[in-house]
Design a protein around this motif. Structure first.
Motif, mmCIF file in Angstrom:
data_model
loop_
_atom_site.group_PDB
_atom_site.id
_atom_site.type_symbol
_atom_site.label_atom_id
_atom_site.label_comp_id
_atom_site.label_asym_id
_atom_site.label_seq_id
_atom_site.Cartn_x
_atom_site.Cartn_y
_atom_site.Cartn_z
ATOM 1 N N UNK A 424 0.825 -1.209 0.000
ATOM 2 C CA UNK A 424 0.000 0.000 0.000
ATOM 3 C C UNK A 424 0.861 1.262 0.000
ATOM 4 N N UNK A 425 1.964 1.221 0.718
ATOM 5 C CA UNK A 425 2.866 2.383 0.728
ATOM 6 C C UNK A 425 3.394 2.657 -0.676
ATOM 7 N N UNK A 426 3.786 1.611 -1.385
ATOM 8 C CA UNK A 426 4.284 1.806 -2.753
ATOM 9 C C UNK A 426 3.162 2.237 -3.698
ATOM 10 N N UNK A 427 1.955 1.695 -3.492
ATOM 11 C CA UNK A 427 0.820 2.099 -4.314
ATOM 12 C C UNK A 427 0.550 3.598 -4.170
ATOM 13 N N UNK A 428 0.627 4.099 -2.954
ATOM 14 C CA UNK A 428 0.354 5.520 -2.710
ATOM 15 C C UNK A 428 1.408 6.439 -3.320
#
Length: 643
Positions: A424-428
């Motif tokens: 999720x951190x990379x997606x954001x």
């Protein structure tokens, strides 16, 4: 206001509701199954009642046991949270018959809006635009196939009775409609006890926009703005934000009014959400999808931009209070973004995971909020929903909120259970997400690039450092050179110490850096770069990612599992329950043929034949509980049969 409220749920939503009850001075009653006897929501409630064994059907879904718990504790009202019985009209009706206030809409409104077919017809009559699709309830497989062919693929199969993406199937090939309908019915029956389906036109590259509504029992209805929920995987929302960058003020007002009319059309009371599908290229062309007659998972982003506690207003409305504000009094300030932390393994195709939470850190403060049901020691099993917690960030604008959420996810530590926090951190940070160029297919298209390619060397270095520290003798003074893990040999060149380790595949690793190991941290320096990890037992983690680094014993590995273990074996991709077995020993199967279905955390995974051959071993039956990597069946290849 009520004196005592029973929370008919578990996990983070139960903890969330209890927090507001405590703030209002209302006594809270938690319920728990045997699997949750020491859960956080049980610890934080004023009192708690056991309602049955671990399976939800015998505990959290038992209306009789929930009502008995309410009677035993003197509860005046029941808050259903979300999931389980939150949108069950029979439960709402049973509460009323037992003299309890159901904190939600009437049973009639739940029944009407819970049936997606009737809901579409009702809101359409009220002037709300709806997605083109099938009409009528109780359609047979043949009628669904005919409707889908008339609409034209791609189409979306949806359970009429449920939500949350369960049982939904996007079908782009008309030739597989029969199989997809069967799978959708199976999931719908398991999730909602009702396998009625409808079919709708699929809008390519759509955006998912939902409007939060709040209605009292005196005819007052307002909307609290929108939430963008377009970042989804398998039709499950994983990132939500408020407000949406897609809408201008005129479209926001029009969609808000449509949502209010939808709520009025069913005599709604309480907090609810009206969901719309919106073509990304034309936000003015929005279509009603469904109404969720409950509090939504993503309600915190609305709370942060409006300043309202939605659980508090659910309680006040249920207690008979009027809304003290009108539509003109509702303002949206700043921006909020939420990430759902789920027990799943991105490196294994996002399959559900489980285990014991060994180390936990959840960020709070400075524009960051975490809603969670976790504590250290929590056992995460396969019986319930995989969502563990939610991390929410708020800022004066969208870039600030995104930056704060990425930082909060990097700070999040959940060792012992694989989660999607790092993903999720990379997606954001993805350029399309940063730019607000979203659609419901973005995550699926970009997922492979957001999962690390292999295991970084520093992970093995850190794991080796922990093992070296465990081998080193304690105390001061002279040390026997044979007891020091240095590779020292009498009269010979030191032999480097190496370890046989495994994350995904076995690796023989020789540490080469410098290390510092403490009780909960390990730092390693490789090629002049220092890497610091959290650690607990065989787990290490950083920036939201975690790795379970196990010792690999090749001899033991060769002795475990089936005698035919290898490419011929079908193994469980996740801990769960076998729900379908389509073959028997001796059956001939084709490559890619569906043989078994394993279900965990409300998700089905189809096990297919790796090659053509014969089922030579079958170790499970429907209902068998299996561990991850457990051998389920063995397929002897055609080549071996004819050799």
């Amino acid at each position: 206001m009520f004196d005592t409220v029973l929370v008919a749920n578990r996990g983070e939503i139960a903890v969330r509701v209890i927090r507001t009850l405590r703030a209002l001075g209302v006594r809270s009653v938690a319920v728990f199954s045997d699997a949750d006897a020491d859960a956080r929501h049980v610890r934080e409630a004023d009192t708690a009642v056991r309602i049955g064994p671990a399976p939800a059907s015998e505990s959290y879904l038992s209306v009789e046991r929930l009502l008995e718990a309410a009677a035993r504790t003197g509860a005046q009202a029941v808050h259903p949270g979300y999931g389980f019985l939150a949108e069950n009209a029979a439960f709402a009706r049973a509460c009323a018959e037992a003299g309890l206030v159901f904190i939600g809409p009437s049973a009639e409104a739940i029944s009407l809006m819970g049936d997606k077919i009737r809901a579409k017809e009702t809101v359409k009559a009220a002037g709300v635009p709806v997605v083109p699709g099938s009409s009528g309830s109780g359609l047979t497989d043949a009628e669904l196939i005919a409707a889908a062919r008339e609409i034209g693929v791609p189409v979306l199969l949806k359970p009429s009775a449920g939500g949350g993406g369960k049982g939904m199937r996007l079908v782009r090939d008309a030739g597989v409609l029969a199989d997809e309908i069967a799978a959708a019915r199976r999931e719908a029956r398991a999730s909602f006890g009702d396998d009625t389906l409808l079919v709708e036109r699929w809008v390519d590259r759509p955006r998912h926009i939902e409007i939060q509504v709040l209605a009292d029992g005196h005819g007052n209805v307002v909307h609290l703005g929108e939430r963008e929920c377009s970042l989804q995987r398998r039709h499950q929302k994983i990132i939500e934000e408020a407000p949406s960058v897609l809408l201008d003020e005129a479209t926001r007002a029009a969609m808000g009014e449509a949502a209010v009319q939808a709520a009025r059309s069913c005599g709604y009371r309480g907090a609810g959400t009206v969901e719309f599908i919106v073509p990304g290229g034309d936000p003015s062309s929005y279509y009603f999808m469904e109404m969720n007659t409950r509090l939504q998972v993503e309600h915190p982003v609305t709370e942060l931009v409006t300043g309202l506690d939605l659980v508090e207003w659910q309680l006040r409305v249920a207690a008979g209070e009027r809304l003290p504000y009108g539509q003109d009094d509702i303002t949206l300030t700043g921006h909020a973004v939420e990430a759902r932390i789920c027990a799943e393994d991105p490196a294994r195709g996002f399959l559900p995971s489980g285990g014991t939470v060994l180390a936990l850190h959840e960020p709070q403060g400075d524009g960051v909020r975490t809603d969670s049901g976790l504590t250290e020691g929590t056992e995460v099993g396969s019986l319930y929903d995989p969502m563990l917690s939610k991390v929410i960030a708020y800022g004066p604008d969208r870039p600030t909120a995104l930056r704060r959420l990425r930082a909060a996810l990097a700070e999040t530590v959940t060792l012992g259970v694989q989660t999607n926090a790092g993903f999720l951190r990379r997606l954001l940070a993805h350029p399309a997400v940063v730019a607000g160029d979203l659609d419901t297919g973005l995550v699926e298209r970009e997922a492979d690039g957001l999962v690390p390619d292999g295991v970084p060397e520093e992970v093995y270095e850190a794991a080796a450092a922990v093992r070296l520290a465990g081998l080193a003798p304690a105390g001061e003074g002279w040390r026997d050179p044979f007891s020091v893990p240095s590779g020292w040999r009498l009269g010979g060149t030191p032999k480097p110490v190496s370890f046989s380790l495994r994350v995904l595949d076995p690796v023989e690793y020789t540490p080469r850096g410098t290390h510092t190991v403490t009780a909960d941290r390990v730092s390693v320096t490789l090629d002049g770069v220092r890497h610091t990890f959290h650690r607990a037992a065989d787990w290490i983690g950083r920036d939201g990612d975690a790795w379970h680094v196990r010792d690999h014993d090749p001899v033991a590995a060769s002795l475990t599992g089936s005698a035919h273990a290898g490419a011929d074996s079908l193994t469980a991709p996740m801990p769960g329950t076998v729900t379908v077995v389509k073959v028997a020993v001796g059956d001939e199967v084709a490559a890619g043929q569906s043989l078994l279905v394993v279900e965990a955390m409300k998700m089905e995974h189809v096990i297919s034949a790796p090659h053509a051959g014969t089922v030579s071993e079958l170790d499970v039956t429907p209902g068998t509980t299996v561990a991850m990597d457990q051998v389920l069946a063995v397929i002897t290849p055609v080549e071996e049969e004819t050799a």
